[in-house]
Design an enzyme around this catalytic site. Structure first.
Site, short mmCIF file in Angstrom:
data_model
loop_
_atom_site.label_atom_id
_atom_site.label_comp_id
_atom_site.label_asym_id
_atom_site.label_seq_id
_atom_site.Cartn_x
_atom_site.Cartn_y
_atom_site.Cartn_z
CD GLU A 45 24.51 19.88 -51.53
OE1 GLU A 45 24.22 20.58 -50.53
OE2 GLU A 45 24.57 20.33 -52.68
CG ASP A 56 23.48 27.04 -44.10
OD1 ASP A 56 23.03 26.78 -45.23
OD2 ASP A 56 24.41 26.40 -43.58
#
Lengths: 253, 402
Positions: A45, A56
């Protein structure tokens, strides 16, 4: 058949490694991806840095900030992937937030993904209800939209999401953001069983997976395990050549 | 709550104002947003909820707030300026209307923990007050830079038993505080209620914040008619950051023949890169759960906004404002730091009313000759907040040591 579909058609357990593009240096992407693959990553990824990465935790936030300071752009990421493609056939998915893609134009973005032979796209802030047209456009180009499910997603919705995704879904391991601590194994088992029972596609699990033990444990219930923050954390501490390769080798053992 | 609005029917059931709005959030938040929407729609129809809300607004918040004809500035300007005195609310601004509405929802939903983001601190103060009243734990995310600019509000929030968590990422202002609040919510979604402070964020927030704030416009309409025997004013003016005080005033007039103007913060000028004039200079995008106009780079990275006023220092804007701009129902203008400062002093001197620095941007609109306000026009300005919190900033700008 696209590379993701092909990879998940086999029964083996997969390790998916996340690398933030343009981090720690603007041109680091290729070397780190190739190191991860050398270490045994089955899929990569590549994170598209964004100024406001809401899903995040602090580690990937920091990597995003550094990458943006380095001046990396989405256009350059496509060029970097083209270079990587020359050397490997491992599936590559882009992971990012919707705004930079909207700014480029979704059609243009999908065309560029196709040109760079990108196999999948993961956008944590584009859930099912907003993404139908975008997912179908990706699928028309044989690119897998990898939609996410979470521990509080209903069974019915897991079915719907996996149906739209088509090839692969991403089960977020916890209620939380990347790099958080994992919840109890018992809760996780029930959740992963629910995903398995209801998903029409294979599924990988991510968020908070950081060790070889974690990878093996998750892979006994899922089709793949994603390691992100733990890899980035290593690079934040030590940018020497081989750090990512060795870390991934250990994860894969 | 919105029985004055009959024709206009936005958002649609998916929370879209045409291409604006929606729910662009991590999957984890979808069930929470669905639950909130259901509870809100139920509450809207529930007479007991409405009664409780209006009782709180009256007895805790101090409503109704006056609609005041500011004669001194009216004489100077040659038209009638009516000030809707939201500055006289408990905690000093319109923010309490929304905080009380949302805390009632949280209470009904059995949530024990409240989180909020704040820029100028007004929403943080309002939420801390509401949480204290209901005995709920309260955590307020605030950018480090805003903490520095708004020390007084930080102190107030702490006094009321809430905790301020400094946010050090990005520009260290409202945008980053919002990111951090969303991260908290994703992590603690099961027991936590996120009280968003403006008409921004994913559906149903822009709708429910607007509805809770629409008490401003509903009251204004009645007060204006009672005092003038006229059905409608000629023009409405409000400052716009996220846009909740503006929508609160505008929404009940949306179907009426009234000119409506929102004033954004032009910082050091819209031709510089130091402003927060989202509708004037922004591009379509997605941030904090909604599609709207956004200040951003060519690559889709969110730009760092700038305004002397912490409450307008935000790169986005509520999706409904983007829609109202697109359909030309509302006209959007802007005022610079300097214009706002001048207006701040002017209103203080002429009327003995010290406005919030945010509100001063709307006041500046009155003084701009280009706006062609006709003689004897009736103009209603939402005096969204009081200026106590800005005294340090103003003193510094004027070169005065306190």
């Amino acid at each position: 058949m696209n590379r993701i579909k092909e990879l998940f058609a086999t029964d083996s357990k997969k390790l998916i490694v996340f690398i933030t593009a343009g981090f720690p240096n603007k041109d680091s992407t290729k070397n780190l991806v190739l190191e991860a693959i050398k270490g045994g990553a089955d899929m990569i990824e590549i994170g598209i840095p964004f100024s406001d990465p809401q899903a995040d935790g602090p580690v990937i936030q920091e990597a995003n900030e550094i990458a943006l300071k380095n001046g990396i752009t989405l256009l350059e990421i496509f060029e970097q992937v083209k270079e990587i493609r020359k050397e490997t056939d491992v599936p590559i998915a882009l992971m990012g937030y919707y705004n930079p893609i909207l700014r480029m134009g979704t059609k243009d973005f999908i065309k560029k993904c196709n040109d760079a032979e990108i196999d999948g796209v993961i956008l944590p802030d584009l859930p099912l209800d907003e993404s139908v047209e975008f997912c179908n456009n990706l699928k028309n180009k044989n690119i897998s939209p990898i939609l996410l499910v979470a521990p509080n997603t209903s069974e019915k919705r897991i079915k719907k999401i996996s149906k739209l995704a088509g090839d692969l879904i991403y089960a977020v391991s916890i209620l939380g953001i990347t790099g958080n601590d994992l919840s109890s194994k018992n809760n996780l088992k029930n959740y992963l069983a629910k995903v398995k029972d209801n998903s029409e596609t294979p599924f990988m699990v991510g968020f908070g997976i950081s060790t070889n033990d974690d990878v093996n444990w998750f892979n006994s219930f899922s089709d793949g395990a994603v390691v992100g923050s733990a890899v980035i954390k290593k690079v934040l501490k030590d940018t020497k050549k081989g750090v990512v390769e060795n870390f991934v080798k250990n994860l894969k053992k | 709550m919105d029985n004055l609005v009959k024709k206009y029917n936005m958002p649609d059931k998916y929370g879209h104002f045409e291409e604006f709005g929606g729910k662009y959030v991590p999957e984890t938040l979808i069930p929470a947003l669905d639950e909130l929407e259901q509870e809100y729609l139920k509450s809207k129809k529930d007479k007991n909820f409405q009664k409780e809300f209006f009782n709180l607004l009256k007895h805790y918040g101090g409503r109704p707030t006056p609609l005041y004809l500011a004669k001194n500035i009216s004489e100077e300007l040659g038209f009638n300026v009516w000030l809707k005195r939201e500055d006289l609310n408990h905690t000093g601004a319109h923010k309490i209307n929304n905080a009380l509405g949302q805390i009632l929802l949280a209470h009904r939903m059995g949530k024990k923990r409240i989180i909020a983001e704040t820029g100028a601190g007004q929403h943080g103060v309002a939420t801390a007050a509401a949480a204290a009243k209901f005995g709920l734990e309260c955590i307020v995310y605030m950018g480090e830079e805003d903490i520095e600019r708004q020390k007084l509000n930080v102190f107030k929030i702490n006094l009321m038993g809430a905790k301020v968590i400094p946010v050090t990422s990005g520009s260290k202002t409202l945008k980053d505080a919002t990111n951090e609040a969303i991260r908290d919510w994703v992590t603690n979604v099961e027991d936590t209620f996120y009280i968003i402070g403006s008409s921004v964020g994913p559906h149903p927030y822009p709708m429910l914040v607007r509805d809770f704030q629409s008490v401003i416009g509903t009251e204004t309409k009645k007060q204006f008619t009672d005092m003038t025997n006229k059905k409608l004013p000629d023009r409405l003016i409000a400052c716009v950051g996220g846009g909740s005080n503006a929508l609160g005033l505008f929404y009940p007039f949306i179907d009426d023949d009234v000119k409506i103007v929102g004033v954004e913060a032009a910082g050091k000028g819209i031709d510089t890169n130091q402003h927060a004039a989202t509708l004037t200079k922004g591009e379509f995008g997605v941030l904090h759960g909604a599609a709207s106009m956004l200040l951003q780079s060519m690559d889709g990275q969110i730009a760092l906004p700038y305004s002397l006023s912490a409450g307008l220092d935000y790169p986005g804007i509520g999706p409904e404002h983007s829609y109202l701009q697109k359909t030309k129902r509302v006209e959007y203008s802007s005022a610079t730091d300097d214009e706002a400062l001048e207006a701040f002093k002017w209103l203080s001197e002429k009327e003995g009313i010290i406005p919030a620095l945010e509100t001063a941007h709307a006041v500046a609109y009155l003084k701009n000759k280009n706006n062609n306000i006709k003689k004897n026009e009736h103009v209603i300005l939402n005096l969204s907040g009081r200026g106590d919190k800005d005294i340090n900033t103003i003193a510094k700008e004027l070169g005065i040591e306190l």
